[in-house]
Design a protein around this motif. Structure first.
Motif, short mmCIF file in Angstrom:
data_model
loop_
_atom_site.label_atom_id
_atom_site.label_comp_id
_atom_site.label_asym_id
_atom_site.label_seq_id
_atom_site.Cartn_x
_atom_site.Cartn_y
_atom_site.Cartn_z
N TYR A 106 0.84 -1.18 0.00
CA TYR A 106 0.00 0.00 0.00
C TYR A 106 0.88 1.25 0.00
CZ TYR A 106 -3.74 -3.14 1.53
OH TYR A 106 -4.64 -4.15 1.60
N PRO A 107 0.61 2.21 -0.75
CA PRO A 107 1.44 3.43 -0.77
C PRO A 107 1.24 4.25 0.51
CG PRO A 107 -0.43 3.67 -2.21
CD PRO A 107 -0.44 2.24 -1.76
N THR A 108 2.33 4.58 1.17
CA THR A 108 2.29 5.33 2.43
C THR A 108 3.39 6.39 2.39
OG1 THR A 108 1.63 3.31 3.57
CG2 THR A 108 2.42 5.12 4.95
N SER A 109 3.17 7.52 3.05
CA SER A 109 4.24 8.51 3.16
C SER A 109 4.34 9.00 4.60
CB SER A 109 3.97 9.70 2.23
OG SER A 109 2.87 10.43 2.69
N VAL A 110 5.55 9.22 5.06
CA VAL A 110 5.80 9.80 6.39
C VAL A 110 6.48 11.14 6.18
CG1 VAL A 110 7.02 9.57 8.56
CG2 VAL A 110 6.03 7.54 7.44
N THR A 111 5.81 12.19 6.66
CA THR A 111 6.37 13.52 6.50
C THR A 111 6.88 14.02 7.85
OG1 THR A 111 4.83 13.99 4.71
CG2 THR A 111 5.90 15.89 5.77
N VAL A 112 8.14 14.35 7.93
CA VAL A 112 8.73 14.90 9.16
C VAL A 112 8.83 16.40 8.99
CG1 VAL A 112 10.74 14.93 10.66
CG2 VAL A 112 10.00 12.78 9.59
N SER A 113 8.14 17.11 9.88
CA SER A 113 8.13 18.57 9.79
C SER A 113 8.69 19.13 11.09
CB SER A 113 6.71 19.07 9.55
OG SER A 113 6.69 20.47 9.49
N PRO A 114 10.00 19.36 11.17
CA PRO A 114 10.61 19.84 12.42
C PRO A 114 9.98 21.14 12.87
CG PRO A 114 12.29 19.18 10.85
CD PRO A 114 10.99 19.22 10.11
N THR A 115 9.70 21.22 14.19
CA THR A 115 9.13 22.44 14.74
C THR A 115 9.99 22.92 15.90
OG1 THR A 115 7.77 21.13 16.21
CG2 THR A 115 6.77 21.81 14.14
N ALA A 116 9.91 24.17 16.17
CA ALA A 116 10.67 24.72 17.30
C ALA A 116 10.14 24.13 18.60
CB ALA A 116 10.53 26.23 17.31
N PRO A 117 11.03 23.81 19.53
CA PRO A 117 10.58 23.23 20.79
C PRO A 117 9.69 24.21 21.54
CG PRO A 117 12.87 23.87 20.92
CD PRO A 117 12.47 24.02 19.49
N GLU A 118 8.67 23.69 22.15
CA GLU A 118 7.73 24.58 22.84
C GLU A 118 8.01 24.67 24.32
OE1 GLU A 118 3.89 23.07 21.31
OE2 GLU A 118 3.87 24.95 20.21
N VAL A 119 8.57 23.60 24.89
CA VAL A 119 8.97 23.65 26.30
C VAL A 119 10.49 23.64 26.34
CG1 VAL A 119 8.98 22.46 28.51
CG2 VAL A 119 6.90 22.54 27.13
N GLY A 120 11.06 24.62 27.01
CA GLY A 120 12.52 24.69 27.06
C GLY A 120 13.00 25.46 28.26
N PHE A 121 14.30 25.69 28.28
CA PHE A 121 14.94 26.34 29.42
C PHE A 121 15.28 27.79 29.09
CE2 PHE A 121 16.13 21.82 29.65
CZ PHE A 121 15.64 21.52 30.91
N ALA A 122 15.41 28.58 30.13
CA ALA A 122 15.89 29.95 30.01
C ALA A 122 16.67 30.28 31.28
CB ALA A 122 14.72 30.92 29.81
N PRO A 123 17.58 31.24 31.23
CA PRO A 123 18.34 31.58 32.44
C PRO A 123 17.43 32.19 33.50
CG PRO A 123 19.36 32.48 30.46
CD PRO A 123 18.01 32.01 30.06
N GLY A 124 17.67 31.81 34.75
CA GLY A 124 16.96 32.43 35.86
C GLY A 124 17.66 33.71 36.29
N SER A 125 17.05 34.38 37.27
CA SER A 125 17.61 35.67 37.69
C SER A 125 18.97 35.53 38.34
CB SER A 125 16.64 36.36 38.65
OG SER A 125 16.43 35.55 39.80
N ASN A 126 19.29 34.35 38.84
CA ASN A 126 20.59 34.14 39.50
C ASN A 126 21.62 33.51 38.58
OD1 ASN A 126 20.98 35.17 42.06
ND2 ASN A 126 19.71 33.61 43.02
N ALA A 127 21.27 33.25 37.34
CA ALA A 127 22.25 32.68 36.40
C ALA A 127 23.39 33.65 36.22
CB ALA A 127 21.58 32.38 35.07
N GLY A 128 24.60 33.14 36.35
CA GLY A 128 25.78 34.00 36.21
C GLY A 128 26.11 34.80 37.44
#
Lengths: 421, 204
Positions: free
Chosen positions: B32-54
């Motif tokens: 049967y003909p099948t296709s898999v499409t990979v569409s990379p997206t920007a991560p929605e959950v991630g890290f950022a520096p806190g106020s005490n970073a550095g």
């Protein structure tokens, strides 16, 4: 066999649906649904984001030090990061910290002159341990003065008597002076006036001089400065021009109607970096008669707002922050101190559980260390009996006293003295 | 065994094997003909520096004052923390943030400790997750701990396991603190690293 299986499952070809066929259809449908559900579940994206936390351990940059006296003793943890303090509240209290300059000039400040300044040496003939020295080479016609002083806080109780005692001598004194005067007294930095003072005449050997101060002239709970110094006015002709005034001990003994304590109970030594430190009261097991004030102060003379306990109840639970900067350390001194003023009329211990919170940035930011402190206040009748101890950190050789780059006024010679203004 | 009998047996074996092969290869292969499409997206959950970073940390290394080091990957989907605790309790407030940058989706978040810290007996090490701007409150003596009810979750860094943190709403931000306790009297351990995973999956 295969013929029976074919007949069993395929009877629908020859007639109405049998019950086995219906059951088989239902089973197949269920399996299909489960399979579909599994596909849906397994299809939910799970994002794994790698994280690491690395701990690189270091020795404490702020360590506690014991301040042992006749009325307080401290047991310090092996890393200098915890302390158990016992304070003996007594009817007779000696308020001066490091009164005998035994191993350092800690707690003492200097109000220097142009040529005269204050030093500490580890020994002197006839002295016990180290002594403070006011020393300088004066010029013809020069007028100069220098004083050593220490802040003390009067007990917050009815005061019956106050006695100041100074043990001192002169090792060298200018000749052909217009006048020279040695002064001891209690100074009020707010009014910039002496509460009481007297001049005295030291000799080549150590002698003790005493001053009785009228209790009504001081305010209980208020801070004063204990002062000892010299003022000199040189003549126009110089023979010997070196002043060398040595002080072996200075005490201020106060008698009160209730048991009291007033003094430093812990030293704080910032060995690396800057810390913004405060005290936080987290537990209190106090008798109803306990009144206490606990503060933290630094070498520059800045003192925090207090933790206040009145009638056995805490009225404020934390001090303000005080900067403890290793860059401003002076040999022989702690970077700061924990001070306790307490009065207690009833028998029985009162125990305070605190943290010293020391952060590497202002406002509780940066890395914050929490050192547990336990302070037991135990009232005793009469004179306290804890053993006296040296005031660390000790010094191997001579050093200077901390100069008066403070917000406190320069202390003048007493009004009415030959050198007074 | 007579020759005829052996020949019959051989023929029978060959016949059975041939039949088996025939059955095996008798499957019908349907493509049967099948296709898999990979569409990379920007991560929605991630890290950022806190106020005490550095920020300033305790101690000095090679003549330089230590800092609270927070290194976040280019796509904010990896995080490396380095701190310099000492004896008793050392607390680092708001060293990093967990952010949900989605405008639509909430995410269920867990933290897995894959490789824990190995600390002296009696030691403690926790990540504590707070809602944004939460007031910190420590209680207990002589070891302070975050007051129950003031934080979202805490993760024990001294043992393996997965801790469900909760659901972070779209646009939500969590603040991450770190508490370390080392009892006095022990030898300070050598440098230790805990390896973790932040696990996020859409919940709406």
């Amino acid at each position: 066999m295969s013929d029976r299986w074919a007949r069993g499952l395929c009877r629908r070809r020859r007639g109405p649906l049998c019950s086995r066929c219906v059951a088989s259809a239902v089973l197949l449908s269920l399996l299909a649904a489960l399979g579909l559900a599994a596909v849906v579940v397994r299809g939910t994206p799970w994002v794994y984001e790698p994280t690491s936390a690395t701990l690189s351990f270091v020795e404490p940059g702020l360590v506690l030090g014991a301040v042992n006296s006749t009325q307080s003793s401290a047991s310090i943890g092996p890393a200098g990061a915890s302390a158990n303090v016992t304070v003996v509240a007594s009817n007779t209290s000696q308020l001066v910290s490091n009164p005998d300059f035994y191993s350092s000039p800690d707690y003492w400040y200097c109000s220097p002159g142009q040529s005269l300044s204050c030093y500490w040496i580890p020994s002197d003939t006839g002295a016990s341990g180290g002594v403070a020295v006011i020393y300088g080479t004066l010029s013809a016609g020069e007028s100069d003065s220098a004083f050593i002083y220490q802040p003390v806080t009067m007990p917050n109780a009815s005061i019956a008597s106050i006695t100041m005692a100074v043990r001192a001598r002169i090792a060298s004194q200018p000749i052909l002076v217009n006048w020279i005067v040695y002064v001891m007294g209690l100074y009020d930095p707010d009014t910039q006036q002496y509460v009481a003072y007297q001049t005295f005449t030291p000799t080549i050997t150590y002698q003790t001089f005493t001053l009785s101060i009228n209790p009504s002239s001081v305010t209980p709970g208020k801070q004063y400065l204990v002062v000892v110094g010299v003022a000199v006015d040189m003549s126009s002709i110089v023979l010997i021009n070196t002043e060398d005034f040595r002080i072996d001990s200075v005490t201020l003994t106060v008698s009160t109607e209730t048991a009291t304590f007033s003094g430093n109970v812990l030293g704080l030594n910032a060995t690396e970096g800057v810390f913004y430190a405060r005290l936080v009261l987290v537990g209190l097991n106090a008798s109803g008669s306990l009144n206490a004030s606990i503060t933290i102060a630094n070498l520059t003379g800045y003192s925090s707002t207090p933790i206040t306990i009145s009638g056995g109840e805490a009225l404020s639970g934390a001090t303000s922050f005080v900067e403890l900067n290793s860059a401003s350390n002076v040999p022989g001194y702690y970077t700061g101190w924990v001070r306790v003023e307490a009065s207690k009329g009833q028998a029985g211990n009162s125990t305070l559980y605190l943290y010293l919170e020391a952060c590497t940035a202002p406002g509780g930011a940066g890395a914050c260390s929490y050192y547990p402190l336990e302070i037991v206040i135990d009232p005793q009748e009469g004179v306290a009996t804890l053993s006296a101890g040296a005031s660390p950190p000790g010094l191997p050789g001579p050093s200077r006293l901390v100069g008066l780059n403070l917000s406190l006024p320069r202390i003048p010679a007493p009004t009415g003295s030959p050198g007074g203004g | 065994m007579a020759a005829n009998a052996r020949q019959l047996a051989a023929v029978t074996i060959i016949a059975v094997a041939s039949l088996a092969l025939a059955i095996a290869y008798a499957h019908v292969m349907t493509y049967y003909p099948t296709s898999v499409t990979v569409s990379p997206t920007a991560p929605e959950v991630g890290f950022a520096p806190g106020s005490n970073a550095g920020g300033a940390d305790i101690g000095v290394t090679n003549g330089n004052s230590n800092t609270i080091t927070v290194t976040i990957g280019q796509n904010a989907t990896s995080l490396e923390l380095t701190v310099h605790p000492t004896y008793q309790t050392t607390y680092y407030q708001n060293i990093t943030l967990i952010e949900n940058n989605s405008t639509l989706k909430s995410y269920s978040v867990s933290i897995e400790v894959a490789s824990p810290l190995s600390l002296p007996s009696g030691s403690k090490a926790y990540l504590i997750i707070y809602s944004k701007g939460a007031t910190r409150s420590l209680s207990g003596w002589p070891i302070p701990t975050p007051t129950t009810g003031t934080y979202i979750a805490e993760v024990d860094l001294t043992s393996t396991g997965t801790t469900a943190i909760g659901t972070i709403s779209s646009g939500g931000v969590w603040e991450v603190d770190l508490l370390i306790y080392i009892p006095e009297g022990v030898t300070l351990p050598s440098q230790q690293t805990a390896e973790l995973y932040l696990i996020a999956t859409p919940s709406s």
